[in-house]
Write a protein that holds these residues in place. Structure first.
Motif, short mmCIF file in Angstrom:
data_model
loop_
_atom_site.label_atom_id
_atom_site.label_comp_id
_atom_site.label_asym_id
_atom_site.label_seq_id
_atom_site.Cartn_x
_atom_site.Cartn_y
_atom_site.Cartn_z
N ASP A 285 -7.56 29.59 -1.37
CA ASP A 285 -8.22 30.17 -0.22
C ASP A 285 -9.03 29.06 0.45
N PRO A 286 -8.41 28.32 1.36
CA PRO A 286 -9.06 27.13 1.92
C PRO A 286 -10.15 27.42 2.95
N VAL A 287 -10.67 28.63 3.00
CA VAL A 287 -11.65 29.00 4.01
C VAL A 287 -13.08 28.64 3.62
N LYS A 288 -13.42 28.71 2.35
CA LYS A 288 -14.79 28.48 1.88
C LYS A 288 -15.22 27.04 2.13
N SER A 289 -16.50 26.85 2.35
CA SER A 289 -17.08 25.51 2.47
C SER A 289 -17.79 25.17 1.16
N PRO A 290 -17.24 24.25 0.39
CA PRO A 290 -17.86 23.90 -0.88
C PRO A 290 -19.23 23.27 -0.69
N THR A 291 -20.10 23.48 -1.65
CA THR A 291 -21.42 22.86 -1.64
C THR A 291 -21.35 21.52 -2.35
N GLU A 292 -22.39 20.73 -2.21
CA GLU A 292 -22.46 19.45 -2.92
C GLU A 292 -22.45 19.68 -4.43
N ALA A 293 -23.12 20.73 -4.88
CA ALA A 293 -23.13 21.05 -6.31
C ALA A 293 -21.72 21.37 -6.81
N ASP A 294 -20.92 22.06 -5.98
CA ASP A 294 -19.52 22.36 -6.34
C ASP A 294 -18.73 21.06 -6.52
N ILE A 295 -18.89 20.15 -5.59
CA ILE A 295 -18.16 18.88 -5.62
C ILE A 295 -18.55 18.06 -6.85
N VAL A 296 -19.83 18.03 -7.15
CA VAL A 296 -20.32 17.29 -8.32
C VAL A 296 -19.75 17.90 -9.61
N LYS A 297 -19.66 19.21 -9.66
CA LYS A 297 -19.11 19.86 -10.87
C LYS A 297 -17.64 19.50 -11.06
N VAL A 298 -16.87 19.44 -9.98
CA VAL A 298 -15.46 19.02 -10.08
C VAL A 298 -15.41 17.61 -10.64
N ALA A 299 -16.21 16.72 -10.07
CA ALA A 299 -16.21 15.32 -10.52
C ALA A 299 -16.58 15.21 -11.99
N ASP A 300 -17.58 15.95 -12.41
CA ASP A 300 -17.99 15.93 -13.82
C ASP A 300 -16.86 16.40 -14.74
N ARG A 301 -16.22 17.50 -14.36
CA ARG A 301 -15.14 18.03 -15.21
C ARG A 301 -13.98 17.07 -15.31
N LEU A 302 -13.58 16.48 -14.18
CA LEU A 302 -12.44 15.56 -14.21
C LEU A 302 -12.79 14.25 -14.92
N LEU A 303 -14.01 13.78 -14.74
CA LEU A 303 -14.43 12.57 -15.45
C LEU A 303 -14.38 12.80 -16.96
N PHE A 304 -14.82 13.96 -17.41
CA PHE A 304 -14.78 14.30 -18.83
C PHE A 304 -13.33 14.47 -19.31
N SER A 305 -12.53 15.22 -18.54
CA SER A 305 -11.15 15.52 -18.96
C SER A 305 -10.27 14.29 -19.04
N TYR A 306 -10.48 13.35 -18.14
CA TYR A 306 -9.60 12.19 -18.03
C TYR A 306 -10.33 10.88 -18.35
N ALA A 307 -11.34 10.94 -19.18
CA ALA A 307 -12.16 9.76 -19.49
C ALA A 307 -11.32 8.58 -19.99
N THR A 308 -10.35 8.84 -20.82
CA THR A 308 -9.54 7.75 -21.37
C THR A 308 -8.70 7.09 -20.28
N CYS A 309 -8.01 7.88 -19.47
CA CYS A 309 -7.20 7.32 -18.38
C CYS A 309 -8.08 6.56 -17.40
N ILE A 310 -9.21 7.15 -17.05
CA ILE A 310 -10.12 6.55 -16.08
C ILE A 310 -10.65 5.22 -16.61
N ALA A 311 -11.06 5.19 -17.87
CA ALA A 311 -11.60 3.96 -18.45
C ALA A 311 -10.55 2.84 -18.49
N LYS A 312 -9.30 3.20 -18.77
CA LYS A 312 -8.24 2.19 -18.81
C LYS A 312 -7.88 1.70 -17.42
N ALA A 313 -7.90 2.58 -16.44
CA ALA A 313 -7.47 2.22 -15.09
C ALA A 313 -8.55 1.53 -14.27
N CYS A 314 -9.78 1.90 -14.50
CA CYS A 314 -10.84 1.42 -13.61
C CYS A 314 -12.19 1.48 -14.32
#
Length: 135
Positions: A72-101
């Motif tokens: 549903d692309p209508v909602k406007s995400p908040t900064e807190a929403d964006i930070v939560k996405v970043a936190d979750r993906l950083l945790f989920s992909y920590a190994t790939c992220i650390a190896k790549a960058c």
């Protein structure tokens, strides 16, 4: 791979049709698709389910979807929403992220998502992502 231009070389190392197969007919909005594809390319995330997982995490945490490929692309995400996405993906992909960058932070990922939600193209996301600071 602290050079954003190097992210472009990753595209050629993904199998042709990889992202088309990964996203299938999910009805994914282009903003979330561009984010998920740029994330996978930048951090060398190669599982066939990972691109759609990244998009669904972004969708559910920002309110742009339910996390089950209903968007549903209508909602406007908040900064807190964006930070939560970043936190979750950083945790989920920590190994790939650390190896790549090395030195990638939550802010690097949040910036990618902000730009994607603002309509940045895949190329813009890959070029605009600054190198992460070295430790």
């Amino acid at each position: 791979m602290n050079n954003p231009a190097a992210a472009h070389t990753i595209l050629s190392s993904f199998l042709p049709g990889f992202f088309e197969e990964a996203f299938g007919d999910s009805g994914l909005p282009s903003t979330l698709r561009n984010f998920a594809q740029a994330f996978c390319m930048r951090f060398d995330v190669r599982g066939i389910c990972d691109p759609l997982y990244c998009a669904n995490v972004a969708a559910v945490e920002t309110g742009l979807g339910d996390g089950c490929s209903n968007f549903d692309p209508v909602k406007s995400p908040t900064e807190a929403d964006i930070v939560k996405v970043a936190d979750r993906l950083l945790f989920s992909y920590a190994t790939c992220i650390a190896k790549a960058c090395t030195g990638t932070t939550q802010e690097t990922i949040a910036m990618m998502l902000r730009k994607a939600l603002a309509g940045a193209s895949l190329d813009e996301l890959l070029k605009a992502t600054p190198p992460s600071p070295s430790n």
